[in-house]
Design a protein around this motif. Structure first.
Motif, PDB file in Angstrom:
ATOM      1  N   VAL A 283      11.815   2.837   5.156  1.00 53.44           N
ATOM      2  CA  VAL A 283      10.633   3.705   5.258  1.00 53.44           C
ATOM      3  C   VAL A 283       9.422   2.902   4.789  1.00 53.44           C
ATOM      4  CG1 VAL A 283       9.532   5.836   4.503  1.00 53.44           C
ATOM      5  CG2 VAL A 283      12.012   5.770   4.871  1.00 53.44           C
ATOM      6  N   VAL A 284       8.493   2.664   5.700  1.00 53.99           N
ATOM      7  CA  VAL A 284       7.313   1.845   5.413  1.00 53.99           C
ATOM      8  C   VAL A 284       6.108   2.757   5.215  1.00 53.99           C
ATOM      9  CG1 VAL A 284       5.822  -0.019   6.229  1.00 53.99           C
ATOM     10  CG2 VAL A 284       8.274  -0.028   6.791  1.00 53.99           C
ATOM     11  N   ASP A 285       5.392   2.547   4.131  1.00 47.32           N
ATOM     12  CA  ASP A 285       4.168   3.310   3.852  1.00 47.32           C
ATOM     13  C   ASP A 285       3.013   2.649   4.607  1.00 47.32           C
ATOM     14  OD1 ASP A 285       1.900   4.539   2.837  1.00 47.32           O
ATOM     15  OD2 ASP A 285       2.718   4.729   0.822  1.00 47.32           O
ATOM     16  N   ILE A 286       2.640   3.237   5.738  1.00 45.08           N
ATOM     17  CA  ILE A 286       1.608   2.647   6.592  1.00 45.08           C
ATOM     18  C   ILE A 286       0.251   2.618   5.880  1.00 45.08           C
ATOM     19  CG2 ILE A 286       0.409   2.836   8.803  1.00 45.08           C
ATOM     20  CD1 ILE A 286       3.251   2.069   9.149  1.00 45.08           C
ATOM     21  N   LYS A 287      -0.071   3.676   5.164  1.00 35.76           N
ATOM     22  CA  LYS A 287      -1.373   3.728   4.478  1.00 35.76           C
ATOM     23  C   LYS A 287      -1.510   2.586   3.479  1.00 35.76           C
ATOM     24  CE  LYS A 287      -4.312   6.671   1.611  1.00 35.76           C
ATOM     25  NZ  LYS A 287      -4.414   7.921   0.833  1.00 35.76           N
ATOM     26  N   GLU A 288      -0.463   2.347   2.715  1.00 40.64           N
ATOM     27  CA  GLU A 288      -0.499   1.279   1.719  1.00 40.64           C
ATOM     28  C   GLU A 288      -0.663  -0.085   2.389  1.00 40.64           C
ATOM     29  OE1 GLU A 288       2.493  -0.753  -1.589  1.00 40.64           O
ATOM     30  OE2 GLU A 288       2.874   1.309  -0.880  1.00 40.64           O
ATOM     31  N   LYS A 289       0.044  -0.288   3.505  1.00 44.67           N
ATOM     32  CA  LYS A 289      -0.044  -1.566   4.220  1.00 44.67           C
ATOM     33  C   LYS A 289      -1.449  -1.788   4.772  1.00 44.67           C
ATOM     34  CE  LYS A 289       4.287  -3.018   3.939  1.00 44.67           C
ATOM     35  NZ  LYS A 289       4.646  -4.312   3.292  1.00 44.67           N
ATOM     36  N   ILE A 290      -2.051  -0.746   5.322  1.00 42.56           N
ATOM     37  CA  ILE A 290      -3.392  -0.885   5.887  1.00 42.56           C
ATOM     38  C   ILE A 290      -4.414  -1.187   4.800  1.00 42.56           C
ATOM     39  CG2 ILE A 290      -5.250   0.354   7.076  1.00 42.56           C
ATOM     40  CD1 ILE A 290      -3.153   1.809   8.692  1.00 42.56           C
TER      41      ILE A 290
END
Length: 423
Positions: A283-290
């Motif tokens: 499960v990848v946290d897209i907000k954190e990556k962006i």
């Protein structure tokens, strides 16, 4: 239009035409046969009258035999005859004018000539004809409907192996470990088609794997010489005894080697994605990556006077974290490289979708070639043309649908996925 639909339409058209022509022919033939039968009945009565007069030399007193009405009219001279014709007259039974079949002939009785008229109503014959025709048309209609339904069911079943093969071929991809497996069928044509497709797919798959293996091996082998060349060029550039001309030449060579190295890295990445080497799903946290990427690009955007507008809400996806990071990096890098001084980049993250837009060339990109490898908007661009191809490849293995659009003089890349699972 499907072959099955076309066949059904042609079959229906031919059947309707044939049955219409057959119905018309049947109507006229049946009408003719009933008319001949009616005339035969009239001639039978005429022969009985002639025989009666010949035997008794007088006319029979009975003026009604079955449905036929007989009239005797004395005449001075006999006319020509006998003859049969249709005649309209008032029918006291139906109380309307009806059509009758009339036989007229002449006979001599006790020295006097008589005109004998035998009148037969055609109402019963007409009703019989109409009834037979209606029953026939209804039967033909039932046959057509039944034939179409049977053909539809039978042909659909017969063509099922074909459609199954098409579905398998539509989802077949070169380079996978699974060989093409097509269903067995007892229809010779479909069996031959499946064998041919399997042979072609096996040959194409083998050639593709060889090409992919060659590309991967070549990329690996090139890495070491490239690293050595770059190292040697670094040492030469730092030499204080080098002239300005030599320095510029070496810098040009260094940039060329650097471009080849980036191309080699991109090809290696594509090969790894094709080989499904990124198998760790989480499960990848897209907000954190962006947010991390925006922080990394902040200084570059500030130097190029690029305004950044972001709207981020918490969102996740089940995918490989490394691939997602490469995906976001390529998207933002692409939006930066193809931007203009004083332009803007917009990032909108919602649950299940990410949209990145940027200013840039004031025209839409070629959507038919946009995600192809080595596609470049400008022929002499310094980019290797693999960035969007890598984006497309990562989207395919991660269950993401990429969509490009151009509106309001901005380029939009929309990524959408189903939260919590891979499509």
């Amino acid at each position: 239009m499907k072959l099955f639909t076309r066949y059904s339409r042609i079959n229906l058209f031919v059947m309707v035409i044939v049955f219409l022509l057959s119905s018309c022919a049947y109507y006229f033939v049946l009408n003719y046969v009933l008319l001949i039968e009616s005339d035969r009945d009239l001639n039978v009565i005429k022969d009985k009258l002639v025989a009666y007069v010949t035997q008794y030399d007088q006319l029979p007193s009975d003026r009604l035999i079955d449905d036929e009405e007989i009239t005797y009219t004395p005449v001075s001279f006999p006319g020509t005859g006998p003859h049969i014709q249709f005649r309209k007259r008032y029918d006291p039974v139906t109380k309307k004018r009806s059509t009758f079949r009339v036989l007229t002939f002449y006979i001599l009785v006790k020295g006097k000539h008589y005109e004998i008229t035998i009148i037969k109503p055609t109402e019963a014959t007409t009703r019989l004809l109409n009834t037979i025709v209606i029953i026939t048309i209804a039967t033909i209609f039932i046959i057509i409907i039944s034939s179409l339904l049977i053909n539809r069911l039978v042909l659909r079943k017969l063509w099922q192996p074909f459609y199954t093969t098409i579905d398998i071929m539509r989802n077949f991809k070169l380079g996978t470990k699974n060989r093409l497996a097509l269903p067995e069928t007892d229809i010779d044509e479909f069996s031959f088609m499946n064998l041919s497709l399997q042979h072609v797919a096996r040959k194409a798959d083998d050639e593709y794997l060889l090409l992919k293996e060659f590309t991967e091996n070549a990329s690996h082998e090139i890495q070491t010489p490239l690293a050595i060349i770059r190292s040697k060029l670094d040492l030469l550039i730092q030499d204080e005894n080098m002239s300005e001309t030599q320095s510029k030449t070496l810098q040009s060579a260094y940039l060329g080697i650097k471009k080849i190295a980036r191309l080699n890295q991109s090809l290696l990445l594509l090969t790894k994605i094709d080989n499904y080497q990124f198998t760790d799903i989480e499960v990848v946290d897209i907000k954190e990556k962006i947010e991390e990427k925006i922080s990394q690009f902040h200084e570059l955007w500030q130097n190029n006077q690029i305004e950044v507008v972001k709207t981020l809400v918490p969102a996740t996806i089940n995918a490989n974290a490394e691939l997602i990071e490469i995906l976001l990096n390529n998207l933002l890098s692409n939006a930066t490289k193809h931007n203009i001084t004083g332009g803007s980049i917009g990032t909108t993250l919602e649950e299940g979708s990410l949209e990145i837009c940027n200013t840039g060339p004031a025209h839409a990109l070629d959507q038919s070639r946009l995600f192809q490898r080595f596609y470049k908007e400008a022929r002499h661009s310094n980019h290797n043309g693999l960035g969007l191809s890598i984006i497309k490849q990562i989207c395919e293995v991660s269950g993401i649908r990429p969509l490009y659009s151009f509106k309001e003089n901005k380029h939009f890349f929309l990524l959408s996925w189903t939260s919590g699972k891979i499509l």
